[in-house]
Design a protein around this motif. Structure first.
Motif, PDB file in Angstrom:
ATOM      1  N   PHE A   1      -2.116   0.199 -11.709  1.00  0.00           N
ATOM      2  CA  PHE A   1      -2.533  -0.984 -10.427  1.00  0.00           C
ATOM      3  C   PHE A   1      -3.763  -0.184  -9.600  1.00  0.00           C
ATOM      4  CE2 PHE A   1      -2.027  -2.532  -6.388  1.00  0.00           C
ATOM      5  CZ  PHE A   1      -1.638  -4.034  -6.675  1.00  0.00           C
ATOM      6  N   CYS A   2      -3.715   1.173  -9.425  1.00  0.00           N
ATOM      7  CA  CYS A   2      -4.588   1.826  -8.590  1.00  0.00           C
ATOM      8  C   CYS A   2      -6.146   1.613  -9.152  1.00  0.00           C
ATOM      9  CB  CYS A   2      -4.360   3.231  -8.769  1.00  0.00           C
ATOM     10  SG  CYS A   2      -2.850   3.631  -7.511  1.00  0.00           S
TER      11      CYS A   2
ATOM     12  N   CYS B   1      -7.049  -1.536  -7.546  1.00  0.00           N
ATOM     13  CA  CYS B   1      -6.757  -1.786  -6.343  1.00  0.00           C
ATOM     14  C   CYS B   1      -7.574  -1.357  -5.081  1.00  0.00           C
ATOM     15  CB  CYS B   1      -5.258  -1.371  -5.948  1.00  0.00           C
ATOM     16  SG  CYS B   1      -4.789  -1.381  -4.299  1.00  0.00           S
ATOM     17  N   LYS B   2      -7.818  -0.037  -5.129  1.00  0.00           N
ATOM     18  CA  LYS B   2      -8.575   0.637  -3.871  1.00  0.00           C
ATOM     19  C   LYS B   2      -8.392   0.508  -2.595  1.00  0.00           C
ATOM     20  CE  LYS B   2     -12.282   0.658  -7.766  1.00  0.00           C
ATOM     21  NZ  LYS B   2     -13.375   0.520  -8.290  1.00  0.00           N
TER      22      LYS B   2
ATOM     23  N   CYS C   1      -6.289   1.668  -0.350  1.00  0.00           N
ATOM     24  CA  CYS C   1      -6.444   2.759   0.607  1.00  0.00           C
ATOM     25  C   CYS C   1      -7.759   3.427   0.554  1.00  0.00           C
ATOM     26  CB  CYS C   1      -5.374   3.780  -0.468  1.00  0.00           C
ATOM     27  SG  CYS C   1      -5.788   4.316  -1.981  1.00  0.00           S
TER      28      CYS C   1
ATOM     29  N   CYS D   1      -0.942   1.183   1.665  1.00  0.00           N
ATOM     30  CA  CYS D   1      -0.852   0.925   0.364  1.00  0.00           C
ATOM     31  C   CYS D   1       0.263  -0.365   0.029  1.00  0.00           C
ATOM     32  CB  CYS D   1      -0.106   2.235  -0.539  1.00  0.00           C
ATOM     33  SG  CYS D   1       0.498   1.936  -1.961  1.00  0.00           S
TER      34      CYS D   1
HETATM   35  S1  SF4 Z   1      -3.323   1.206  -1.868  1.00  0.00           S
HETATM   36 FE1  SF4 Z   1      -4.245   3.036  -3.329  1.00  0.00          FE
HETATM   37  S2  SF4 Z   1      -2.464   4.242  -3.883  1.00  0.00           S
HETATM   38 FE2  SF4 Z   1      -1.529   2.215  -3.232  1.00  0.00          FE
HETATM   39  S3  SF4 Z   1      -2.004   0.975  -5.294  1.00  0.00           S
HETATM   40 FE3  SF4 Z   1      -3.835   0.678  -4.263  1.00  0.00          FE
HETATM   41  S4  SF4 Z   1      -5.155   2.012  -4.800  1.00  0.00           S
HETATM   42 FE4  SF4 Z   1      -3.119   2.756  -5.459  1.00  0.00          FE
END
Ligand code: SF4
Ligand code: SF4
Length: 442
Positions: A322-323, A326-327, A329, A385
């Protein structure tokens, strides 16, 4: 004992000892042989924790810049209190400092020598002193016992690791606060000198546990910057860990075993790595552990012991996948410390990283310097997150369940997460008006 069926367990002992019976996880969490972060054990060496940024920032900034940051922190703190800045009032600073004072000191072998109770004069006897045999049971039963005890003491998740040629590399070479060397020797009891802490080779297991942080508290930022209130969530978790560590060490001593930790909350070993290997969660873009149950809203602690334990396995809950897309954070980070790359990398960014993982390495000195400037440590990335959202909403379950098996939908769910406002801060002043439920004791 009687068989329960073709696909079922073979006897009651097996039911009790199985990972599922021991630790009920969400259905979309799979136990796997290797963690979802790629590891090259040949490149991993025991980390010298004196290279950690926060207690040793000066080595990265130099004396002059460090002095400037120290003065800036004091100056900002003073000014913001006098200005009545929202989220930085005297009571807000008092909150974060009050919980922090409970979190500064733990010990290598424990405080059981001094644990007399409230004037009863009772001693924390070892079985030897009592003239009784020490506790003996199968590793599976020991694991259940330790999980029950640690949870009672306040832990959230509890996993176990066996120290082998690989996982021993996750124990620090040097501790971060006092620089003492950590060594393994063929001795019966752990001991400490002015230069080193010695772990017996027979202490071959690690208890890894997490302590949950308050997301409601961590969300109390200004939007642009952390506040003394938001950082209280972190300090409270560290403070709670101290009680758990103390109590676990005393418990182990009284049943005839050693529980070994260190002089600070981050002592002994690399917490996220140990958590990932024990299956508490997965490594993430934060370069920290994210769990299926609480996202990144927990801190991780560890204790080496000679009590034989049944190890728990790494997990795949789709988090590392997922990371990639996602990005959230990294975008939320005010200092652009976190990696924006889609793919993780084998290349470290500096001495503060330990090589050997295909990870999202961060540029931590920028983050640490920002902590000084903002007068408190920051957790904006952690609180943004989507995995940390703990309101049990249906959509979160769907998001989480779907990414466990369908990585191509990740981008879509990141946008859904934006709609859900998982990364929106909350007004710091409203923290003081909460009607918090009492701590739950079952
Ligand atoms: S916020 Fe950051 S740590 Fe959380 S799922 Fe998205 S990319 Fe991963
Ligand atoms: S703690 Fe703050 S500055 Fe550091 S990486 Fe996270 S968001 Fe960025």
């Amino acid at each position: 004992m009687k068989k329960l069926g073709l696909n079922g367990f073979h006897d009651l002992d097996e039911v009790m000892a199985s990972p599922k019976a021991e630790w009920k996880r969400p259905w979309w969490v799979r136990s796997v042989d290797r963690p979802t972060v790629q590891i090259d054990w040949d490149r991993i060496e025991r980390f010298d924790a004196r290279r950690h940024l926060v207690p040793n920032l000066k080595q990265y900034t130099g004396d002059t810049e460090f002095q400037r940051l120290e003065e800036l922190r004091k100056e900002n703190c003073n000014k913001w209190i006098l200005d009545g800045r929202r989220g930085y009032t005297l009571r807000d600073y008092a909150l974060s400092m009050a919980v922090r004072t409970g979190a500064v000191d733990s010990s290598f072998i424990g405080h059981w020598q001094n644990a007399g109770g409230s004037g009863h004069g009772w001693q924390m006897f070892s079985p030897e002193e009592l003239g009784v045999p020490r506790w003996e049971a199968r590793p599976e039963e020991n694991s259940r016992m330790i999980r029950a005890f640690a949870r009672f003491a306040g832990a959230s998740q509890v996993g176990f690791l066996e120290l082998d040629e690989h996982t021993r590399k996750l124990i620090y070479a040097f501790d971060e606060i006092d620089g003492k060397k950590l060594e393994f020797e063929d001795v019966d009891k752990a001991y400490e000198t002015k230069d080193k802490r010695v772990l017996p080779n027979k202490a071959a297991w690690i208890i890894v546990f997490s302590v949950q942080m308050s997301r409601e508290t961590m969300k109390r930022t200004t939007g642009a910057a952390p506040t003394p209130i938001s950082v209280a969530a972190t300090y409270q978790a560290y403070a709670r860990s101290r009680f758990i560590i103390d109590q676990l060490q005393t418990f182990l001593h009284m049943i005839g075993y050693q529980g070994l930790m260190g002089p600070s909350w981050n002592a002994l070993g690399i917490a996220p790595a140990l958590g990932v290997m024990a299956g508490l969660g997965e490594l993430s873009r934060l370069n920290r552990m994210v769990t299926p149950e609480y996202g990144p809203m927990q801190r991780i602690f560890k204790m080496v012991t000679d009590l034989p334990l049944a190890p728990t396995r790494p997990i795949d809950a789709g988090i590392m996948r997922f990371c990639r897309t996602c990005k959230i954070c990294a975008n939320a980070c005010p200092t652009k410390t976190l990696s924006m790359d889609t793919e993780p990398s084998w290349e470290v960014k500096g001495l503060w990283n330990n090589p050997g993982l295909r990870a999202y390495y961060d540029n931590s000195p920028k983050c640490a310097a920002y902590w000084w400037k903002s007068t408190v440590s920051c957790s904006t990335c952690i609180s943004s997150c989507p995995f940390g959202k703990q309101d049990g909403s249906f959509i979160h379950q769907v998001v989480a369940a779907t990414i466990a098996g369908t990585p191509t939908l990740n981008g879509f769910f990141t946008r859904v997460s934006g709609v859900l406002d998982t990364n929106r801060p909350k007004d710091p002043d409203t923290w003081w008006n909460q009607n918090l439920p009492p701590n739950r004791v079952k």
